[in-house]
Enzyme design. Structure first.
Site, PDB file in Angstrom:
ATOM      1  N   HIS A   1      -8.607  -1.523  11.118  1.00 60.99           N
ATOM      2  CA  HIS A   1      -9.229  -1.139   9.841  1.00 60.99           C
ATOM      3  C   HIS A   1      -8.486   0.040   9.208  1.00 60.99           C
ATOM      4  O   HIS A   1      -8.047  -0.023   8.054  1.00 60.99           O
ATOM      5  CB  HIS A   1     -10.698  -0.773  10.085  1.00 60.99           C
ATOM      6  CG  HIS A   1     -11.418  -0.303   8.858  1.00 60.99           C
ATOM      7  ND1 HIS A   1     -12.284  -1.104   8.154  1.00 60.99           N
ATOM      8  CD2 HIS A   1     -11.386   0.878   8.206  1.00 60.99           C
ATOM      9  CE1 HIS A   1     -12.756  -0.423   7.118  1.00 60.99           C
ATOM     10  NE2 HIS A   1     -12.232   0.781   7.127  1.00 60.99           N
ATOM     11  N   GLU A   2      -8.344   1.102   9.979  1.00 62.86           N
ATOM     12  CA  GLU A   2      -7.689   2.294   9.426  1.00 62.86           C
ATOM     13  C   GLU A   2      -6.230   2.003   9.098  1.00 62.86           C
ATOM     14  O   GLU A   2      -5.676   2.541   8.140  1.00 62.86           O
ATOM     15  CB  GLU A   2      -7.806   3.476  10.397  1.00 62.86           C
ATOM     16  CG  GLU A   2      -9.244   3.917  10.684  1.00 62.86           C
ATOM     17  CD  GLU A   2     -10.085   4.146   9.431  1.00 62.86           C
ATOM     18  OE1 GLU A   2      -9.516   4.489   8.374  1.00 62.86           O
ATOM     19  OE2 GLU A   2     -11.318   3.964   9.517  1.00 62.86           O
TER      20      GLU A   2
ATOM     21  N   HIS B   1      -5.960   0.634   5.646  1.00 62.09           N
ATOM     22  CA  HIS B   1      -5.914   1.710   4.638  1.00 62.09           C
ATOM     23  C   HIS B   1      -4.508   2.315   4.585  1.00 62.09           C
ATOM     24  O   HIS B   1      -3.988   2.624   3.511  1.00 62.09           O
ATOM     25  CB  HIS B   1      -6.889   2.832   5.005  1.00 62.09           C
ATOM     26  CG  HIS B   1      -8.328   2.518   4.742  1.00 62.09           C
ATOM     27  ND1 HIS B   1      -8.789   2.081   3.522  1.00 62.09           N
ATOM     28  CD2 HIS B   1      -9.431   2.625   5.537  1.00 62.09           C
ATOM     29  CE1 HIS B   1     -10.109   1.920   3.587  1.00 62.09           C
ATOM     30  NE2 HIS B   1     -10.522   2.239   4.804  1.00 62.09           N
TER      31      HIS B   1
ATOM     32  N   HIS C   1      -2.169   0.365   2.532  1.00 59.21           N
ATOM     33  CA  HIS C   1      -2.445   0.562   1.105  1.00 59.21           C
ATOM     34  C   HIS C   1      -1.726   1.820   0.594  1.00 59.21           C
ATOM     35  O   HIS C   1      -1.241   1.854  -0.531  1.00 59.21           O
ATOM     36  CB  HIS C   1      -3.969   0.696   0.937  1.00 59.21           C
ATOM     37  CG  HIS C   1      -4.498   0.385  -0.435  1.00 59.21           C
ATOM     38  ND1 HIS C   1      -5.823   0.548  -0.751  1.00 59.21           N
ATOM     39  CD2 HIS C   1      -3.895  -0.050  -1.568  1.00 59.21           C
ATOM     40  CE1 HIS C   1      -6.011   0.211  -2.018  1.00 59.21           C
ATOM     41  NE2 HIS C   1      -4.860  -0.154  -2.540  1.00 59.21           N
TER      42      HIS C   1
HETATM   43 ZN   LIG Z   1     -12.452   2.234   5.660  1.00 56.89          ZN
END
Ligand SMILES: [Zn+2]
Length: 673
Positions: free
Chosen positions: A464-465, A468, A471
């Site tokens: 998940h991290e 990010h 991105h």
């Molecule tokens: Zn998040």
């Protein structure tokens, strides 16, 4: 002596010279950067030339470059490695920084220039990205109160500064409560616990300077403890301490804090002419209105609650068979659920765990990023802000893309949870500036000589991290204010939640889930069971999440509650939260919405993003999980674009249309419920 935070770094990849930076450098650097920023803003505001995009908007983008440089380093590392000095600095800075940004947005000469540009925008011959930055700048000034005058203007500044102080205090109270509490365990108390929980409890005991193993309030220790401890009394004590964070009637109590924050937010929204804080906050999000949020949450609530109630009945029956009378309690759910999961899916977290090594899972995330986007990761031998934080040089076709820092282990100086932050953001206004991106997690640190092992949830958090981080790293925009994750809050979880899907692609686990001791790959049937179990207990997970999201929305939609704890109880009663399920984050420790403004009236965002990520992964599924063309579209229209266009436009460009809620329900196994 020069201050290393302010000097030219002249380091590989222009990394901060961490070994030279001391806490004593921070305050003078922040003061100097603020002075520099003020002077730059004053020059823009008093420029005798007529306003142009370059002399006003671009100049404003440049005005805080030193401040961003200094704060990026300080906040990037202080959140992950706090001490009393850094805590005190954060308390001191929050009103200073809030005053600084108020000063800028209430500078009427500056706002007049921005307003002139806004009104003549059609004649300025701007690129689409410039037009977007102008709109966002103008809008943020207006939303900050640039059009207010006299006493209203003064009151707005006061509110903002007070909110900044309260938000910082809320987070610090929570950390202090988490730091202070631990429960000592005797050797007999360890019976029935899997070895990895025992190891983590011993390591935590060492860290706390206790005389043996302990349970702390760190999620990666207390959750497995509640899953595996057969001792109902200990589970109850641990659970109660965990849910009482910020609500202990001590100096760290957050209840009054929360009430004041809600009152001030409402006042702030009304000063600006909005009917409520939720209306104000949601205006800039994809959702736009509280009604749209409520509609999505309630659409998912009904099937989720049904599923949770069905599951709760099964667990209660199991407990009765254990000879325990009375209702299933919140400290029973995870325990019986783990037993049921093992019975139904024959999936034992303790058996699974040796296959999920931190190092291998990190490699798995890197390998996916390589196959999808051509990124390569090479370990860097550099000093960071903490010995546990490791750095990688990220390249593509030999060209430097970013520095990635992974800081994965829990420690007392780190706030709880997991997050991604950019110590430096990508932009091109001041040269080809490449980002420094951090992933911070709280995984249990192994004993010396042992491999760090993750739970499957931990591994998902890592992915998940890392989503990010992609991105941020793949960002390709000109202006720093719209770089990377500077997007609508209910869009920002799309790349992170989407990346979690690659952990579930069988070939990824086949390659990277290898046993810590033997090196053997995860047995095929374990892998199948693991993947089949992914929709297990989704009723519980969805219900605890939506309960928090609805309480957050209710707090901010309409008048601020006199007593948030009463309001919280009313919302939970209205939706009929099952007895054995609690909010994922109750008010006194709901840092997402009170420790700063980030997720206020915005905790729903994860689910809003999930509607898109479930739909986005379907695009890959149709053509193959690593389909290069779909990956290219994802990078071109979403990951590289930052906030340079409206989120709906970005998603539609990627997928050709907006998604419905079906893929989400299907993904959570709630479609048939
Ligand atoms: Zn998040």
């Amino acid at each position: 002596m020069t201050n290393p935070l302010l000097s030219d770094w002249n380091t590989p990849f222009n990394l901060p010279p961490f070994e030279a930076i001391e806490d004593a450098h921070v305050k003078p650097a922040v003061e100097a950067a603020l002075a520099e920023g003020r002077a730059a803003v004053q020059l823009i505001a008093s420029d005798p030339e007529a306003p142009t995009f370059a002399n006003t908007i671009e100049a404003l983008e440049r005005s805080d470059s030193t401040l961003s440089k200094v704060l990026g380093v300080f906040y990037g590392s202080a959140g992950a490695d706090a001490n009393d000095t850094r805590d005190a600095l954060m308390r001191e800075f929050s009103p200073m920084l809030s005053a600084y940004s108020s000063e800028i947005t209430s500078n009427s000469a500056l706002f007049a220039r921005i307003e002139t540009l806004w009104e003549t925008r059609d004649t300025l011959d701007l690129t689409p990205e410039q037009a977007r930055v102008l709109m966002l700048t103008y809008r943020s000034f207006v939303r900050s109160g640039a059009k207010l005058e006299g006493p209203q203007k003064a009151r707005m500044a006061e509110i903002k500064s007070r909110l900044a102080t309260l938000g910082t205090g809320f987070g610090q109270n929570l950390l202090a409560d988490e730091r202070d509490w631990f429960m000592s365990l005797t050797e007999a108390d360890l019976e029935g616990l899997p070895q990895f929980v025992i190891d983590a409890a011993r390591a935590a005991g060492d860290e706390k300077g206790a005389d043996g193993p302990v349970v702390t309030l760190s999620r990666s220790l207390i959750v497995p403890f509640m899953q595996f401890s057969p001792r109902r009394d200990l589970r109850e004590a641990a659970f109660k301490a965990w849910s009482a964070r910020g609500e202990n009637g001590n100096a760290n109590d957050n209840r009054e804090n929360a009430a004041e924050i809600l009152r001030l937010r409402e006042e702030r929204a009304k000063l600006l002419g909005y009917p409520s804080f939720a209306a104000y906050k949601l205006e800039t999000e994809m959702a736009k209105t509280p009604e749209a949020v409520r509609e999505l949450l309630m659409r998912v609530w009904a099937p989720a609650k049904e599923a949770a109630e069905r599951d709760g009945a099964i667990l209660a029956e199991m407990m009765a068979k254990d000879g325990i009378n009375g209702p299933l309690e919140p400290w029973d759910w995870r325990y019986y659920s783990a037993i049921r999961r093992k019975a139904e899916h024959d999936l034992d977290e303790a058996e699974l765990k040796p296959y999920l090594q931190l190092d291998r899972m990190t490699e798995a995330a890197f390998a996916c990023a390589h196959r999808l986007f051509g990124l390569d990761f090479e370990p860097l031998d550099v000093t960071t802000y903490h010995p546990d934080a490791r750095a990688w040089n990220v390249t593509r076709d030999g060209k430097h893309i970013a520095v990635f820092i992974g800081d994965y282990f829990a420690r007392g100086s780190k706030r709880s949870g997991a997050w991604c932050t950019a110590m430096r953001s990508q932009q091109k206004l001041e040269g080809d500036i490449r980002p420094i991106v951090l992933n911070v997690c709280n995984f249990a640190k192994p004993s010396k000589g042992e491999a760090a092992l993750l739970s499957y949830d931990d591994a998902r958090t890592l992915f998940h991290e890392f989503g990010h981080a992609l991105h941020q790293m793949l960002s390709n925009v000109t202006y720093g204010s719209i770089s990377g994750t500077s997007v609508a809050r209910d869009f920002v979880e799309l790349p992170s939640q989407l990346f979690e899907y690659w952990l579930e692609v069988p070939e990824v686990l086949e390659e990277f889930a290898t046993h810590a001791k033997t090196g053997a790959p995860m047995p095929r049937n374990m892998l199948d069971r693991l993947l089949a179990a992914q929709t297990y207990d989704q009723g519980f997970a969805t219900v605890e999440y939506i309960a928090s999201a609805l309480v957050d929305l209710d707090f901010h939609d309409g008048d601020a509650p006199a007593d948030p704890m009463v309001a919280q109880a009313e919302t939970l009663a209205r939706i009929g939260l099952p007895h054995a399920v609690t909010m994922r984050h109750a008010t006194p420790h709901f840092a997402h919405i009170f420790s700063g403004d980030g997720y206020s009236a915005g905790y729903y965002s994860y689910m809003w993003s999930e509607v898109m990520d479930a739909d986005a992964f379907e695009a890959f599924e149709k053509k193959g999980a690593f389909d290069p063309e779909t990956a290219r579209l994802l990078e071109e229209h979403i990951l590289s674009k930052g906030g340079s266009q409206d989120a709906e436009a970005l998603y539609t460009a990627f997928r050709g249309r907006m998604p419905g809620v079906e893929a989400l329900l299907k993904g959570r196994g709630l479609l048939t419920a």
